[in-house]
Design an enzyme around this catalytic site. Structure first.
Site, PDB file in Angstrom:
ATOM      1  N   GLU A  49      36.365 -27.994 -18.705  1.00 48.47           N
ATOM      2  CA  GLU A  49      36.732 -26.974 -17.749  1.00 48.47           C
ATOM      3  C   GLU A  49      37.297 -27.678 -16.514  1.00 48.47           C
ATOM      4  O   GLU A  49      36.240 -28.074 -15.675  1.00 48.47           O
ATOM      5  CB  GLU A  49      35.739 -26.101 -17.870  1.00 48.47           C
ATOM      6  CG  GLU A  49      35.297 -25.725 -19.187  1.00 48.47           C
ATOM      7  CD  GLU A  49      36.458 -24.860 -19.717  1.00 48.47           C
ATOM      8  OE1 GLU A  49      37.671 -24.339 -19.152  1.00 48.47           O
ATOM      9  OE2 GLU A  49      36.557 -24.497 -20.925  1.00 48.47           O
ATOM     10  N   LEU A  50      38.499 -27.817 -16.213  1.00 52.44           N
ATOM     11  CA  LEU A  50      38.817 -28.296 -15.017  1.00 52.44           C
ATOM     12  C   LEU A  50      39.459 -27.520 -13.879  1.00 52.44           C
ATOM     13  O   LEU A  50      38.794 -26.337 -13.799  1.00 52.44           O
ATOM     14  CB  LEU A  50      39.877 -29.583 -15.484  1.00 52.44           C
ATOM     15  CG  LEU A  50      39.491 -30.631 -16.659  1.00 52.44           C
ATOM     16  CD1 LEU A  50      40.578 -31.373 -17.068  1.00 52.44           C
ATOM     17  CD2 LEU A  50      38.282 -31.208 -16.057  1.00 52.44           C
TER      18      LEU A  50
END
Length: 481
Positions: A226-227
């Site tokens: 999850e960037l």
């Protein structure tokens, strides 16, 4: 992200030894009991809810102390409530998610039957970030526990008080063979990413996410990343400008913009550029009349991040962009508070347009048309979120169809992330995989395909030795495939 000296606890070898001990312990426990029952999983979710509620005030204080200041209500909204809501949703849905379900079986394979049977993966590792240090540790943990896994969490070294409070809370509530926390700095984080988990979830920057993926690849550990990225907010000609401005101001100022899905920049019609800036200014001033004395406004997490944001603003100013500060700068030190800073029509080479901002700095760019806005977005990496404002459904659908982003909220910001029935994740450089709700359960499960052959199967007719009869049967079967 590299830690700041003021926030970093000593990264002792004992932390890595503790990681190795916990991993070996959980792997051994999983080997003995690889498929927790429905009741056992519900009990784990109940423990997670109970520890969140019992330690609510301690979590709120620890997070505020780590930041320098964060409003109690903001932590309640973005951390406590979201965590409990997700765990309760999992409890309500778990029986359905766990249930093996049949899928159609081809005619030529009848009377056999086919099913998908969800199976726990084993030991899941979670590397959580500093910006929402409780929610982004416990929300994926809830999904992993619902799927029947064992969990080890590595919190960020930038929030050491929360990390230690969380470690103690989980140790008090959970058997460490089921869920535990290991603390430490950069070296522990690197060792964590190199541990052969059965699944690894990381939340953080794209640059660090790449390093985590490379470390995990050594063990072929599957990852969910999850960037971030530069999430646009598009104001269409048909938008209610005041309503859009209120939404954008809130989405950008929540947690002082230190949110992975915060609007990173605004695309506004060229003839409404100044009106858009004015509307956002007015909305922001109503929410935060003074950042100097308001406890509602969050501090920047560290001196390093504070200086990075100030450098962005100074760079844009030096390049001739118009800068609007919504509030006083008197609180810059020692509270590390930066007022909402609008950067109107910065040049393309400004740093604020090249890297993820992650703070209360908001570029506003002019666009000539919907197509122009789409082209701008598609010339850059795919964002984690996209926000569109307007009433023209044709223009809206064109944007949704011609852009790719992790998720979308129409006529607001952030809210798609709070929907447990919507998967949350990125695409391209904004992330790999998704969780929340059933998507989280599936992420942390092996959806095992199982075919049950019937004793009345005629499959033996296709066994060697091959004859003309075999060829005729194949000819008939091909008509039904």
């Amino acid at each position: 992200m590299p830690a700041d000296t003021a926030h970093t606890a000593p990264d002792l070898s004992e932390n890595i030894e503790e990681l190795n001990r916990l991993f070996a312990l959980q792997k051994s426990a999983w080997a003995v009991a690889p498929f927790p029952s429905y009741d056992q999983r519900i009990a784990s979710l109940d423990r997670l809810i109970r520890l969140t509620e019992a330690n609510e005030e301690a979590f709120i204080k620890a997070i505020s102390d780590d930041f320098g200041n964060r409003a109690r209500q903001e932590t309640l909204i973005a951390e406590i409530v979201v965590t409990i809501s997700g765990a309760r949703h999992a409890k309500r849905s778990l029986r359905k998610w766990m249930r093996p379900h049949g899928v159609p079986t081809p005619l030529h394979m009848l009377p056999g039957r086919s099913r998908i049977e969800p199976q726990p993966l084993g030991v899941v590792g979670i590397i959580s970030p500093w910006n929402y240090p409780l929610q982004l540790a416990l929300a994926p943990a809830a999904a992993a526990l619902a799927a029947g896994n064992r969990v080890i969490i590595k919190p960020s070294e930038l929030t050491p008080r929360l990390a230690e409070t969380l470690r103690k809370a989980i140790a008090d509530e959970f058997d460490e063979r089921i869920c535990a926390v290991v603390t430490g700095g950069v070296e522990t984080g690197q060792a964590f990413a190199e541990t052969p988990f059965d699944h690894l979830l990381f939340t953080g920057s794209t640059a660090i996410g790449m390093r985590v993926a490379q470390a995990a690849a050594k063990n072929l550990t599957p990852v969910t990343l999850e960037l971030g990225g530069k999430s646009p907010a598009i104001i269409d000609e048909s938008a209610d400008l005041d309503a859009a401005a209120r939404s954008i101001a809130y989405g950008k100022m929540l947690n002082a913009g230190q949110t992975c899905v915060a609007p990173d920049y605004v695309l506004a019609p060229r003839d409404k550029l100044d009106a858009t800036a004015d509307a956002i200014v007015n909305a922001a001033r109503k929410m935060f009349p003074s950042i100097d004395t308001s406890h509602d406004y969050t501090s920047i997490i560290s001196d390093r991040h504070f200086e990075r944001l100030k450098s962005m603003i100074d760079d844009a100013r030096d390049r001739g962009a118009r800068i609007i500060e919504v509030g006083s700068s008197n609180a810059l030190y020692p509270q590390r508070k930066i007022p909402l800073t609008l950067i109107v029509d910065p040049p393309n080479d400004a740093g604020v347009l090249k890297e993820e901002i992650f703070g209360p700095v908001l570029p506003i760019l002019p666009t000539a048309s919907t197509e122009n806005a789409i082209d701008h977005i598609n010339q850059h990496d795919r964002p984690l979120a996209l926000y569109w404002y307007g009433e023209d459904n044709t223009a809206r659908d064109k944007v949704l169809q011609k852009t790719v982003s992790g998720g979308v909220t129409v006529n607001d910001t952030l809210w798609h992330v709070a929907q447990e029935n919507l998967p949350f994740g990125g695409v391209g450089k904004s992330g790999i995989g998704a969780y929340h709700g059933e998507a989280g359960f599936n992420t942390f499960s092996h959806l095992k395909p199982v075919f049950y052959q019937s004793r009345f199967s005629s499959g033996a007719l296709l066994h060697p030795p091959y004859t003309e009869k075999t060829t005729k049967i194949l000819s008939i079967l091909r008509k039904f495939i």
